[in-house]
Design a protein around this motif. Structure first.
Motif, PDB file in Angstrom:
ATOM      1  N   ARG A  80     -11.513 -66.814 -91.859  1.00 29.05           N
ATOM      2  CA  ARG A  80     -12.107 -65.868 -90.930  1.00 29.05           C
ATOM      3  C   ARG A  80     -11.594 -64.475 -91.271  1.00 29.05           C
ATOM      4  NH1 ARG A  80     -10.183 -67.805 -85.483  1.00 29.05           N
ATOM      5  NH2 ARG A  80      -8.580 -68.761 -86.750  1.00 29.05           N
ATOM      6  N   ASN A  81     -12.318 -63.486 -90.833  1.00 35.01           N
ATOM      7  CA  ASN A  81     -11.878 -62.095 -90.972  1.00 35.01           C
ATOM      8  C   ASN A  81     -11.648 -61.683 -92.428  1.00 35.01           C
ATOM      9  OD1 ASN A  81     -11.786 -60.068 -89.176  1.00 35.01           O
ATOM     10  ND2 ASN A  81      -9.754 -60.532 -88.390  1.00 35.01           N
ATOM     11  N   ILE A  82     -12.470 -62.166 -93.327  1.00 39.97           N
ATOM     12  CA  ILE A  82     -12.296 -61.906 -94.760  1.00 39.97           C
ATOM     13  C   ILE A  82     -12.238 -60.404 -95.076  1.00 39.97           C
ATOM     14  CG2 ILE A  82     -13.341 -62.204 -97.044  1.00 39.97           C
ATOM     15  CD1 ILE A  82     -14.357 -64.940 -96.009  1.00 39.97           C
ATOM     16  N   PRO A  83     -13.039 -59.542 -94.442  1.00 46.90           N
ATOM     17  CA  PRO A  83     -12.951 -58.117 -94.772  1.00 46.90           C
ATOM     18  C   PRO A  83     -11.555 -57.522 -94.553  1.00 46.90           C
ATOM     19  CG  PRO A  83     -14.956 -58.534 -93.563  1.00 46.90           C
ATOM     20  CD  PRO A  83     -14.145 -59.804 -93.504  1.00 46.90           C
ATOM     21  N   HIS A  84     -10.760 -58.151 -93.709  1.00 49.98           N
ATOM     22  CA  HIS A  84      -9.435 -57.616 -93.405  1.00 49.98           C
ATOM     23  C   HIS A  84      -8.312 -58.261 -94.218  1.00 49.98           C
ATOM     24  CE1 HIS A  84     -11.068 -55.214 -90.189  1.00 49.98           C
ATOM     25  NE2 HIS A  84     -11.779 -56.260 -89.837  1.00 49.98           N
ATOM     26  N   TRP A  85      -8.617 -59.222 -95.053  1.00 50.69           N
ATOM     27  CA  TRP A  85      -7.582 -59.853 -95.879  1.00 50.69           C
ATOM     28  C   TRP A  85      -6.816 -58.845 -96.732  1.00 50.69           C
ATOM     29  CZ3 TRP A  85      -9.967 -64.911 -98.246  1.00 50.69           C
ATOM     30  CH2 TRP A  85     -10.145 -65.863 -97.246  1.00 50.69           C
ATOM     31  N   PRO A  86      -7.486 -57.914 -97.429  1.00 46.53           N
ATOM     32  CA  PRO A  86      -6.734 -56.970 -98.264  1.00 46.53           C
ATOM     33  C   PRO A  86      -5.746 -56.115 -97.472  1.00 46.53           C
ATOM     34  CG  PRO A  86      -9.021 -56.970 -98.915  1.00 46.53           C
ATOM     35  CD  PRO A  86      -8.929 -57.755 -97.642  1.00 46.53           C
ATOM     36  N   ALA A  87      -5.993 -55.927 -96.183  1.00 46.06           N
ATOM     37  CA  ALA A  87      -5.078 -55.134 -95.354  1.00 46.06           C
ATOM     38  C   ALA A  87      -3.726 -55.806 -95.213  1.00 46.06           C
ATOM     39  CB  ALA A  87      -5.693 -54.888 -93.980  1.00 46.06           C
ATOM     40  N   LEU A  88      -3.633 -57.086 -95.500  1.00 46.76           N
ATOM     41  CA  LEU A  88      -2.334 -57.764 -95.474  1.00 46.76           C
ATOM     42  C   LEU A  88      -1.420 -57.223 -96.562  1.00 46.76           C
ATOM     43  CD1 LEU A  88      -3.667 -61.388 -94.936  1.00 46.76           C
ATOM     44  CD2 LEU A  88      -2.470 -59.968 -93.245  1.00 46.76           C
ATOM     45  N   VAL A  89      -2.017 -56.778 -97.667  1.00 43.72           N
ATOM     46  CA  VAL A  89      -1.259 -56.209 -98.784  1.00 43.72           C
ATOM     47  C   VAL A  89      -0.975 -54.730 -98.536  1.00 43.72           C
ATOM     48  CG1 VAL A  89      -1.317 -55.727-101.260  1.00 43.72           C
ATOM     49  CG2 VAL A  89      -2.230 -57.875-100.385  1.00 43.72           C
ATOM     50  N   ASP A  90      -1.989 -54.005 -98.081  1.00 42.33           N
ATOM     51  CA  ASP A  90      -1.861 -52.583 -97.757  1.00 42.33           C
ATOM     52  C   ASP A  90      -2.774 -52.324 -96.565  1.00 42.33           C
ATOM     53  OD1 ASP A  90      -2.596 -49.712 -97.726  1.00 42.33           O
ATOM     54  OD2 ASP A  90      -1.381 -49.602 -99.532  1.00 42.33           O
ATOM     55  N   GLY A  91      -2.240 -51.805 -95.495  1.00 47.85           N
ATOM     56  CA  GLY A  91      -2.984 -51.631 -94.258  1.00 47.85           C
ATOM     57  C   GLY A  91      -4.229 -50.781 -94.349  1.00 47.85           C
ATOM     58  N   SER A  92      -4.385 -50.004 -95.412  1.00 44.99           N
ATOM     59  CA  SER A  92      -5.565 -49.147 -95.540  1.00 44.99           C
ATOM     60  C   SER A  92      -6.654 -49.769 -96.415  1.00 44.99           C
ATOM     61  CB  SER A  92      -5.163 -47.787 -96.104  1.00 44.99           C
ATOM     62  OG  SER A  92      -4.567 -47.931 -97.372  1.00 44.99           O
ATOM     63  N   PHE A  93      -6.437 -50.980 -96.922  1.00 41.20           N
ATOM     64  CA  PHE A  93      -7.435 -51.654 -97.754  1.00 41.20           C
ATOM     65  C   PHE A  93      -8.417 -52.412 -96.871  1.00 41.20           C
ATOM     66  CE2 PHE A  93      -4.523 -52.279-101.707  1.00 41.20           C
ATOM     67  CZ  PHE A  93      -4.493 -50.922-101.897  1.00 41.20           C
ATOM     68  N   TYR A  94      -9.674 -52.423 -97.298  1.00 43.01           N
ATOM     69  CA  TYR A  94     -10.734 -53.106 -96.570  1.00 43.01           C
ATOM     70  C   TYR A  94     -11.734 -53.639 -97.595  1.00 43.01           C
ATOM     71  CZ  TYR A  94     -14.596 -53.906 -93.347  1.00 43.01           C
ATOM     72  OH  TYR A  94     -15.619 -54.483 -92.636  1.00 43.01           O
ATOM     73  N   ALA A  95     -12.230 -54.846 -97.368  1.00 42.04           N
ATOM     74  CA  ALA A  95     -13.228 -55.430 -98.273  1.00 42.04           C
ATOM     75  C   ALA A  95     -14.601 -55.393 -97.618  1.00 42.04           C
ATOM     76  CB  ALA A  95     -12.846 -56.864 -98.621  1.00 42.04           C
ATOM     77  N   ARG A  96     -15.591 -55.104 -98.423  1.00 44.90           N
ATOM     78  CA  ARG A  96     -16.970 -55.172 -97.935  1.00 44.90           C
ATOM     79  C   ARG A  96     -17.795 -55.955 -98.933  1.00 44.90           C
ATOM     80  NH1 ARG A  96     -20.307 -51.560-100.590  1.00 44.90           N
ATOM     81  NH2 ARG A  96     -19.176 -49.943-101.715  1.00 44.90           N
ATOM     82  N   LYS A  97     -18.755 -56.709 -98.408  1.00 42.45           N
ATOM     83  CA  LYS A  97     -19.605 -57.536 -99.265  1.00 42.45           C
ATOM     84  C   LYS A  97     -20.642 -56.653 -99.943  1.00 42.45           C
ATOM     85  CE  LYS A  97     -20.354 -61.598 -97.776  1.00 42.45           C
ATOM     86  NZ  LYS A  97     -20.867 -62.802 -97.089  1.00 42.45           N
ATOM     87  N   LYS A  98     -20.802 -56.852-101.231  1.00 42.22           N
ATOM     88  CA  LYS A  98     -21.731 -56.047-102.031  1.00 42.22           C
ATOM     89  C   LYS A  98     -22.680 -56.987-102.740  1.00 42.22           C
ATOM     90  CE  LYS A  98     -22.781 -52.412-104.751  1.00 42.22           C
ATOM     91  NZ  LYS A  98     -23.689 -51.432-104.344  1.00 42.22           N
ATOM     92  N   THR A  99     -23.968 -56.712-102.671  1.00 40.35           N
ATOM     93  CA  THR A  99     -24.965 -57.469-103.417  1.00 40.35           C
ATOM     94  C   THR A  99     -25.268 -56.713-104.697  1.00 40.35           C
ATOM     95  OG1 THR A  99     -25.914 -58.314-101.372  1.00 40.35           O
ATOM     96  CG2 THR A  99     -27.276 -58.453-103.351  1.00 40.35           C
ATOM     97  N   TRP A 100     -25.111 -57.370-105.809  1.00 43.73           N
ATOM     98  CA  TRP A 100     -25.301 -56.727-107.119  1.00 43.73           C
ATOM     99  C   TRP A 100     -26.696 -56.948-107.611  1.00 43.73           C
ATOM    100  CZ3 TRP A 100     -21.369 -53.659-108.298  1.00 43.73           C
ATOM    101  CH2 TRP A 100     -20.147 -53.925-107.701  1.00 43.73           C
TER     102      TRP A 100
END
Length: 78
Positions: free
Chosen positions: A58-78
């Motif tokens: 759950r909450n995959i977009p916020h996983w990178p924030a565990l490493v650095d609080g300012s990181f955020y993931a967004r899904k991109k369609t290529w």
């Protein structure tokens, strides 16, 4: 997730604007932070730094924030 959808990791400031200060997501997650990465790639990087963290899918977009609080993931369609 379909084959043409991956996660792009961005660094954002408190106002939601892109932040270009160091460290950048690609410094930690590799070039995949820019070209798109899978959940598996994010998990491998996060577990390397935080082996006891619980990631339950759950909450995959916020996983990178565990490493650095300012990181955020967004899904991109290529």
């Amino acid at each position: 997730m379909s084959l043409n959808q991956k996660w792009v990791i961005e660094k954002r400031d408190a106002d939601g604007r892109l932040d270009f200060s160091k460290p950048q997501p690609e410094d930690i997650f590799g070039i995949e932070a820019i070209t798109g990465c899978t959940e598996d790639h994010m998990v491998r990087v996060i577990y390397r730094r935080l082996p006891n963290v619980v990631l339950d899918g759950r909450n995959i977009p916020h996983w990178p924030a565990l490493v650095d609080g300012s990181f955020y993931a967004r899904k991109k369609t290529w």
